[in-house]
Design an enzyme around this catalytic site. Structure first.
Site, PDB file in Angstrom:
ATOM      1  N   ALA A  69      -1.045   7.321  -6.637  1.00 14.54           N
ATOM      2  CA  ALA A  69      -1.045   6.149  -5.754  1.00 14.54           C
ATOM      3  C   ALA A  69      -1.331   6.600  -4.330  1.00 14.54           C
ATOM      4  O   ALA A  69      -1.092   7.750  -3.961  1.00 14.54           O
ATOM      5  CB  ALA A  69       0.293   5.416  -5.823  1.00 14.54           C
ATOM      6  N   GLY A  98      -0.615   5.450  -0.267  1.00  9.54           N
ATOM      7  CA  GLY A  98       0.141   4.614   0.645  1.00  9.54           C
ATOM      8  C   GLY A  98      -0.342   4.799   2.067  1.00  9.54           C
ATOM      9  O   GLY A  98      -1.257   5.593   2.345  1.00  9.54           O
ATOM     10  N   GLY A  99       0.259   4.078   2.990  1.00  7.35           N
ATOM     11  CA  GLY A  99      -0.150   4.166   4.377  1.00  7.35           C
ATOM     12  C   GLY A  99       0.197   5.496   5.020  1.00  7.35           C
ATOM     13  O   GLY A  99      -0.398   5.892   6.009  1.00  7.35           O
ATOM     14  N   ALA A 151       1.092   8.487   2.919  1.00  2.00           N
ATOM     15  CA  ALA A 151       0.890   9.659   2.079  1.00  2.00           C
ATOM     16  C   ALA A 151       0.157   9.280   0.802  1.00  2.00           C
ATOM     17  O   ALA A 151       0.029   8.106   0.456  1.00  2.00           O
ATOM     18  CB  ALA A 151       2.233  10.304   1.747  1.00  2.00           C
ATOM     19  N   VAL A 209       0.232  10.110  -3.327  1.00  2.00           N
ATOM     20  CA  VAL A 209       1.136  10.592  -4.364  1.00  2.00           C
ATOM     21  C   VAL A 209       0.307  11.099  -5.542  1.00  2.00           C
ATOM     22  O   VAL A 209      -0.627  10.432  -5.997  1.00  2.00           O
ATOM     23  CB  VAL A 209       2.097   9.476  -4.831  1.00  2.00           C
ATOM     24  CG1 VAL A 209       3.030  10.007  -5.929  1.00  2.00           C
ATOM     25  CG2 VAL A 209       2.919   8.955  -3.657  1.00  2.00           C
ATOM     26  N   ASP A 221      12.730   0.379   4.481  1.00  2.00           N
ATOM     27  CA  ASP A 221      11.399  -0.015   4.009  1.00  2.00           C
ATOM     28  C   ASP A 221      11.467  -0.451   2.546  1.00  2.00           C
ATOM     29  O   ASP A 221      10.600  -0.113   1.745  1.00  2.00           O
ATOM     30  CB  ASP A 221      10.412   1.143   4.169  1.00  2.00           C
ATOM     31  CG  ASP A 221       8.956   0.667   4.029  1.00  2.00           C
ATOM     32  OD1 ASP A 221       8.708  -0.540   4.238  1.00  2.00           O
ATOM     33  OD2 ASP A 221       8.091   1.490   3.701  1.00  2.00           O
TER      34      ASP A 221
END
Length: 636
Positions: free
Chosen positions: A24, A26-27, A29, A31, A140
């Site tokens: 995946a 993300g903003g 990092a 993964v 978050d």
């Protein structure tokens, strides 16, 4: 078409963690699924985006928060195993859990049944209890960070990182995802555990309705609505939802933190009490009610990603390891209490029976409170839904008080003293003065913390809001700062012994480089990069490992005269042996061949064997006199 290949795929971080497959993005990092080569296990690797590396302060906070998160061990929290930096790759090593996120499940299902929503929420709150107990705030929470494991586990991910990202985010992110951000994060008035509970209420609203309460093309407008508007009851979207579910959402999403549950435990207990009072029909309400609601008219028909197993009449307690496509479920209402549970809750059963004897029940109480709030909104312009919200919240509190067997007189008794609110990082002297003003005494204990500055409050026990008798003592845990450790001297040790010594002292092995050394045997430590003075636990220590003596390249001396070849080899530290041989082509005194050959690697003092030409070998015919010689001799 050009296919872009991730340069990290196949890369091994710090000679240990191999990056196998992307999972995946993300903003903050990326993964990956990876492999811990040392322990031979599958892990998740979260690698920070390179553009964030410019802020060294952010990187330091990222690693510090990761070390703090590594101390969290809870079945509803994704475990963090390690953190490190390999060149431009700053990374976390986490437990790998085959899963689908709650976000993806909602996209496919549209909504969850109340039973399913309460199960997921209970697991989220259980994880938050552990996070908050460790002195951390998630900040978050969102469906993307709630993982529904293939084996039935429900876990929180990405906890604590919002704190680290604060230095590198813009106002667009507002210290979290804008659809779930608490009002105090927008107004920057401070955050505590109740900030997470606001987001929990938003998630419950979305699980029940399929929508976030506020949406707008301009993110800041959504943030402002969290500050200025009250979250509407989810029953406005699904009219058949129980008022108890409305009350839970409204209580958790109160704009004023003082009006919210004061802890994850308090909200979790309220969740259990509300669920116990819901009927099977209310718990298993599904999307069949959707078409009757105009809000569903424009929504697509969604196909579930999995069949969620629903309990039968003989179901047992919560299933913690349900099948691949199951969300674990709570016990049915007809489950009998164990003797221990019966001993703990005798007042609860008598209290819940009392309203029925009076001709009413908890459902009526909450419904009446909700109705009164709505009526107040109609008759008191200017107060708006705020008064209605308080009415629902008060109704829920009354139901929970009745269920717990507590009378109003117990809450209002003149002997009870509430432990004052505190903020992690507060000055202990300031808080002790608050305790004394409340008629309570204080004692302090010291503990180390990676997040709270030295000399500041980490936590208090009993917790804020707990009721004590005047004169009772409250224990204040005061931070001594991060615990520091002396790095052992491992120079001269073998690589294996050095690793063992560092790990037993609380350090981790950092980057390994290998160099030639004339003095240190191959495989032993030449030097270490720990610096001076004590360091934090988990600090990586870089090592320089010896590759042994640097080899010497043997020069080419064939064709040289022996004396020149001898001098050249001797100057380089080699020993020389000589073997004279006849050779028809190489002039006498020249080197015919050498062993080892020129260009090979050797060590100082190694033997170089040279074969030296004696010239052509004389033949028998060369020794016999010619006919002319014989004739001359005769003439003489």
């Amino acid at each position: 078409m050009t296919t872009l290949t991730d340069p990290l795929l196949g890369h091994v971080l710090d000679d240990r963690y191999r990056i196998d497959d992307p999972v995946a993005r993300g903003g903050m990092a990326m993964v990956y699924k990876g492999t811990d080569l040392r322990l031979d296990r599958v892990v998740a690797l979260k690698v920070m985006h390179r553009h964030l590396l410019d802020d060294e302060g952010f990187v330091e906070r990222f690693q510090r928060e990761a070390r703090a998160a590594a101390h969290l061990i809870h079945s509803n929290v994704v475990a963090v195993h390690d953190t490190g930096r390999d060149g431009d790759a700053v990374y976390l090593v986490m437990e790998y859990l085959p899963n689908v996120t709650l976000r993806k499940e909602l996209r496919h299902r549209g909504t969850l049944t109340p039973r399913q929503a309460l199960i997921v929420l209970d697991a989220v709150l259980a994880g938050l209890e552990a996070v908050h107990a460790a002195g951390m705030i998630h900040r978050d929470l969102k469906p993307d960070n709630v993982l529904l494991g293939a084996d039935g586990q429900i876990k929180l991910a990405d906890f604590g990182l919002a704190r680290a990202v604060s230095a590198a985010t813009t106002t667009k992110t507002l210290m979290g995802t804008v659809g779930y951000v608490a009002p105090e994060l927008v107004t920057r008035t401070g955050a505590d555990e109740r900030t997470d509970l606001y987001t929990v209420g938003i998630i419950l609203y979305e699980m029940l309705t399929g929508f976030q309460p506020y949406t707008d093309e301009v993110p800041i407008q959504v943030a402002y609505r969290h500050v200025h508007d009250d979250v509407p009851p989810p029953s406005e979207q699904r009219p058949l939802l129980s008022p108890r579910l409305d009350a839970l959402v409204l209580w958790a999403t109160s704009r004023d933190p003082e009006d919210r549950p004061q802890s994850a435990t308090a909200l979790r207990e309220a969740l259990a009490e509300a669920r116990a009072s819901l009927t099977a029909a209310e718990l298993d309400l599904d999307q069949a009610d959707g078409p009757e609601n105009p809000a569903f008219a424009t929504r697509p028909i969604l196909v579930p990603t999995a069949t969620i197993f629903e309990p039968g009449a003989d179901s047992g307690p919560i299933r913690t390891n349900a099948g691949t496509d199951e969300i674990p479920y709570l016990a049915d209402e007809d489950r009998e209490d164990t003797p221990a549970e019966a001993a703990r809750h005798p007042a609860a059963r008598s209290a819940t029976a009392a309203p029925a004897a009076d001709g009413g029940d908890g459902s009526a109480a909450v419904a009446a409170a909700s109705g009164a709030g709505a009526a107040g909104g109609d008759t008191a312009p200017g107060s708006g839904r705020r008064s209605g919200r308080r009415g629902v919240v008060i109704g829920l509190v009354l139901v929970l008080v009745a269920a717990l067997g507590l009378g109003g007189w117990a809450l209002l008794g003149d002997r009870a003293v509430a432990v004052p609110q505190y903020t992690a990082g507060q000055d202990p002297d300031e808080y002790i003065a608050l305790l004394e003003d409340a008629g309570l005494s204080a004692q302090t204990v010291d503990a180390h913390s990676t997040t709270i500055p030295s000399g500041r409050i980490m936590e208090v026990e009993p917790g804020a809001g707990e009721e004590l008798q005047p004169g009772d003592s409250v224990t204040i845990t005061v931070s001594q700062g991060e615990e520091l450790f002396v790095v052992p001297d491992v120079t001269g040790s073998t690589e294996t012994d050095a690793r063992t010594s560092l790990e037993s002292s609380g350090m981790v092995l950092g980057r390994i480089t290998r160099e030639f050394s004339d003095d240190v045997p191959e495989g032993s430590v030449i030097s270490q990069g720990s610096g001076e003075g004590p360091v934090a636990k988990g600090t990586p220590v870089d090592l320089v490992i010896s590759k042994g003596v640097e080899p010497i390249e043997v020069p080419i001396v064939t064709g040289l005269d022996y004396d020149s070849a001898f001098a050249k080899l001797a100057r380089m530290g080699f020993r020389i042996s000589r073997d004279d041989v006849f050779d028809d082509e190489v002039p006498s005194g020249k080197v015919v061949s050498q062993t080892p050959k020129g260009g090979a690697d050797a060590q100082d003092g190694d033997l170089i064997m040279l074969k030296v030409s004696k010239g052509k070998q004389a033949s028998d015919s060369d020794d016999e006199p010619s006919d002319g010689d014989r004739a001359g001799d005769g003439e003489g």
